[in-house]
Design a protein around this motif. Structure first.
Motif, mmCIF file in Angstrom:
data_model
loop_
_atom_site.group_PDB
_atom_site.id
_atom_site.type_symbol
_atom_site.label_atom_id
_atom_site.label_comp_id
_atom_site.label_asym_id
_atom_site.label_seq_id
_atom_site.Cartn_x
_atom_site.Cartn_y
_atom_site.Cartn_z
ATOM 1 N N GLN A 1 48.603 -8.463 -65.608
ATOM 2 C CA GLN A 1 49.378 -8.019 -64.455
ATOM 3 C C GLN A 1 49.112 -6.548 -64.136
ATOM 4 O O GLN A 1 48.950 -6.167 -62.977
ATOM 5 C CB GLN A 1 50.877 -8.219 -64.735
ATOM 6 C CG GLN A 1 51.308 -9.669 -64.835
ATOM 7 C CD GLN A 1 51.669 -10.266 -63.501
ATOM 8 O OE1 GLN A 1 52.613 -9.828 -62.852
ATOM 9 N NE2 GLN A 1 50.923 -11.257 -63.068
ATOM 10 N N ILE A 2 49.067 -5.730 -65.168
ATOM 11 C CA ILE A 2 48.815 -4.299 -64.969
ATOM 12 C C ILE A 2 47.423 -4.080 -64.390
ATOM 13 O O ILE A 2 47.239 -3.300 -63.442
ATOM 14 C CB ILE A 2 48.993 -3.531 -66.292
ATOM 15 C CG1 ILE A 2 50.468 -3.551 -66.717
ATOM 16 C CG2 ILE A 2 48.514 -2.076 -66.151
ATOM 17 C CD1 ILE A 2 50.724 -3.033 -68.114
ATOM 18 N N PHE A 3 46.430 -4.781 -64.937
ATOM 19 C CA PHE A 3 45.080 -4.675 -64.391
ATOM 20 C C PHE A 3 45.037 -5.158 -62.935
ATOM 21 O O PHE A 3 44.339 -4.575 -62.095
ATOM 22 C CB PHE A 3 44.101 -5.488 -65.232
ATOM 23 C CG PHE A 3 43.741 -4.865 -66.559
ATOM 24 C CD1 PHE A 3 44.001 -3.535 -66.824
ATOM 25 C CD2 PHE A 3 43.139 -5.628 -67.550
ATOM 26 C CE1 PHE A 3 43.664 -2.953 -68.044
ATOM 27 C CE2 PHE A 3 42.797 -5.068 -68.772
ATOM 28 C CZ PHE A 3 43.063 -3.731 -69.020
ATOM 29 N N THR A 4 45.785 -6.218 -62.639
ATOM 30 C CA THR A 4 45.839 -6.732 -61.269
ATOM 31 C C THR A 4 46.418 -5.694 -60.321
ATOM 32 O O THR A 4 45.966 -5.547 -59.179
ATOM 33 C CB THR A 4 46.680 -8.026 -61.206
ATOM 34 O OG1 THR A 4 46.080 -9.016 -62.046
ATOM 35 C CG2 THR A 4 46.762 -8.566 -59.784
ATOM 36 N N ASN A 5 47.402 -4.959 -60.786
ATOM 37 C CA ASN A 5 47.996 -3.912 -59.959
ATOM 38 C C ASN A 5 46.985 -2.805 -59.652
ATOM 39 O O ASN A 5 46.990 -2.236 -58.561
ATOM 40 C CB ASN A 5 49.228 -3.327 -60.647
ATOM 41 C CG ASN A 5 50.426 -4.253 -60.572
ATOM 42 O OD1 ASN A 5 50.329 -5.368 -60.086
ATOM 43 N ND2 ASN A 5 51.557 -3.802 -61.077
ATOM 44 N N TRP A 6 46.133 -2.508 -60.633
ATOM 45 C CA TRP A 6 45.070 -1.525 -60.378
ATOM 46 C C TRP A 6 44.126 -2.047 -59.293
ATOM 47 O O TRP A 6 43.706 -1.302 -58.397
ATOM 48 C CB TRP A 6 44.292 -1.235 -61.652
ATOM 49 C CG TRP A 6 44.931 -0.252 -62.587
ATOM 50 C CD1 TRP A 6 45.433 -0.499 -63.836
ATOM 51 C CD2 TRP A 6 45.131 1.155 -62.364
ATOM 52 N NE1 TRP A 6 45.947 0.655 -64.402
ATOM 53 C CE2 TRP A 6 45.765 1.683 -63.510
ATOM 54 C CE3 TRP A 6 44.845 2.004 -61.300
ATOM 55 C CZ2 TRP A 6 46.108 3.030 -63.638
ATOM 56 C CZ3 TRP A 6 45.179 3.366 -61.415
ATOM 57 C CH2 TRP A 6 45.808 3.850 -62.568
ATOM 58 N N VAL A 7 43.789 -3.324 -59.375
ATOM 59 C CA VAL A 7 42.894 -3.925 -58.375
ATOM 60 C C VAL A 7 43.550 -3.915 -57.000
ATOM 61 O O VAL A 7 42.911 -3.601 -55.984
ATOM 62 C CB VAL A 7 42.507 -5.363 -58.785
ATOM 63 C CG1 VAL A 7 41.678 -6.033 -57.688
ATOM 64 C CG2 VAL A 7 41.734 -5.353 -60.099
ATOM 65 N N ALA A 8 44.839 -4.252 -56.950
ATOM 66 C CA ALA A 8 45.569 -4.258 -55.677
ATOM 67 C C ALA A 8 45.669 -2.843 -55.107
ATOM 68 O O ALA A 8 45.609 -2.646 -53.887
ATOM 69 C CB ALA A 8 46.962 -4.842 -55.878
ATOM 70 N N PHE A 9 45.792 -1.868 -55.979
ATOM 71 C CA PHE A 9 45.915 -0.474 -55.563
ATOM 72 C C PHE A 9 44.614 0.047 -54.963
ATOM 73 O O PHE A 9 44.606 0.699 -53.915
ATOM 74 C CB PHE A 9 46.331 0.373 -56.770
ATOM 75 C CG PHE A 9 46.173 1.856 -56.576
ATOM 76 C CD1 PHE A 9 46.900 2.526 -55.600
ATOM 77 C CD2 PHE A 9 45.299 2.588 -57.369
ATOM 78 C CE1 PHE A 9 46.749 3.905 -55.422
ATOM 79 C CE2 PHE A 9 45.154 3.952 -57.203
ATOM 80 C CZ PHE A 9 45.873 4.619 -56.221
ATOM 81 N N ASP A 10 43.482 -0.275 -55.599
ATOM 82 C CA ASP A 10 42.186 0.207 -55.129
ATOM 83 C C ASP A 10 41.107 -0.788 -55.565
ATOM 84 O O ASP A 10 40.501 -0.642 -56.624
ATOM 85 C CB ASP A 10 41.906 1.601 -55.703
ATOM 86 C CG ASP A 10 40.641 2.238 -55.147
ATOM 87 O OD1 ASP A 10 39.838 1.518 -54.522
ATOM 88 O OD2 ASP A 10 40.448 3.458 -55.350
ATOM 89 N N GLY A 11 40.906 -1.800 -54.725
ATOM 90 C CA GLY A 11 39.961 -2.858 -55.063
ATOM 91 C C GLY A 11 38.535 -2.373 -55.210
ATOM 92 O O GLY A 11 37.787 -2.872 -56.060
ATOM 93 N N MET A 12 38.143 -1.411 -54.396
ATOM 94 C CA MET A 12 36.777 -0.898 -54.451
ATOM 95 C C MET A 12 36.492 -0.228 -55.791
ATOM 96 O O MET A 12 35.400 -0.352 -56.353
ATOM 97 C CB MET A 12 36.544 0.093 -53.309
ATOM 98 C CG MET A 12 36.537 -0.545 -51.931
ATOM 99 S SD MET A 12 35.129 -1.662 -51.700
ATOM 100 C CE MET A 12 33.776 -0.485 -51.688
ATOM 101 N N THR A 13 37.480 0.482 -56.308
ATOM 102 C CA THR A 13 37.299 1.211 -57.567
ATOM 103 C C THR A 13 37.516 0.325 -58.777
ATOM 104 O O THR A 13 36.745 0.376 -59.748
ATOM 105 C CB THR A 13 38.271 2.412 -57.635
ATOM 106 O OG1 THR A 13 38.020 3.274 -56.517
ATOM 107 C CG2 THR A 13 38.093 3.188 -58.929
ATOM 108 N N TYR A 14 38.554 -0.520 -58.736
ATOM 109 C CA TYR A 14 38.970 -1.237 -59.938
ATOM 110 C C TYR A 14 38.641 -2.733 -59.936
ATOM 111 O O TYR A 14 38.807 -3.395 -60.966
ATOM 112 C CB TYR A 14 40.470 -1.044 -60.157
ATOM 113 C CG TYR A 14 40.849 0.406 -60.365
ATOM 114 C CD1 TYR A 14 40.543 1.061 -61.552
ATOM 115 C CD2 TYR A 14 41.472 1.135 -59.345
ATOM 116 C CE1 TYR A 14 40.872 2.395 -61.733
ATOM 117 C CE2 TYR A 14 41.802 2.479 -59.525
ATOM 118 C CZ TYR A 14 41.497 3.101 -60.711
ATOM 119 O OH TYR A 14 41.813 4.432 -60.892
ATOM 120 N N GLY A 15 38.196 -3.266 -58.801
ATOM 121 C CA GLY A 15 37.890 -4.692 -58.747
ATOM 122 C C GLY A 15 36.816 -5.103 -59.736
ATOM 123 O O GLY A 15 37.009 -6.017 -60.550
#
Length: 206
Positions: free
Chosen positions: A109-123
């Motif tokens: 969930q925490i990793f998903t939040n990073w992806v939702a926050f900045d998909g280009m950087t964390y996807g």
């Protein structure tokens, strides 16, 4: 012998008192949370975590609170601070409880939040890790509805992102709903959330 009995009695009384204080504290924290006093709930969980270093649940719920808060937060600095705090407390939970499916789901969930926050950087950084975490959690606890639901939810989101059909994962959400119907947490205060999310997803499936 008499002195030994007294010492043992005092020790046991202390253990019972500590457990009672833990239970009362956790119950109060959940009441605050349910009444939308998130900051007070988080602060109480923090005090419990400091007082009960062998308990993983207070750390887990601090992580969950900070993870959830990011969905409504627009300030990038606050999002980063919340997710970093969530990760730090989840790391503490992991150090106490090994190979725990609920903790693995929260990490995803925490990793998903990073992806939702900045998909280009964390996807690219986290997408494969998220899938691996859900698969590992499923291998540990295939009858845990939170594992089944969140794994399916992630798979549906990934399929949607790549323009693929999400319908195949609806059966997994249906299974999660069925599991929720008879689910009883292993111990008091163990995670038990997601029923409403399952219902919401099923409406879109239908």
């Amino acid at each position: 012998m008499k002195h030994l009995i007294i010492i043992i009695a005092v020790f046991l009384t202390g253990m019972i008192s500590a457990q009672t204080n833990y239970d009362k504290g956790m119950q109060k924290a959940f009441e605050l949370w349910e009444n939308n006093n998130w900051t007070e709930a988080e602060q109480l969980f923090e005090r419990i975590a400091a007082a009960e270093p062998e308990q993983w649940l207070p750390n887990y719920y601090i992580a969950q609170l900070n993870s959830l808060k990011t969905w409504e937060e627009k300030d990038a600095d606050k999002v980063k601070a919340q997710l970093e705090k969530a990760q730090n407390y989840l790391n503490d939970a992991m150090s106490i409880e090994k190979d725990n499916a609920d903790i693995l789901v929260m990490q995803a969930q925490i990793f998903t939040n990073w992806v939702a926050f900045d998909g280009m950087t964390y996807g690219m950084k986290y997408s494969a890790k998220i899938s691996d975490l859900y698969n590992k959690a499923y291998a540990i606890a295939p009858e845990n509805p939170m594992v089944v639901l969140n794994r399916a939810d992630w798979n549906m989101g990934s399929a949607r992102y790549f323009g693929q059909d999400t319908k195949p994962f609806c059966k997994d959400v249906e299974k999660a709903k069925e599991l929720f119907a008879n689910f009883k947490p292993e111990k008091p205060f163990y995670p038990n959330w997601g029923r409403e999310r399952a219902e919401s997803i099923l409406k879109s499936c239908n």
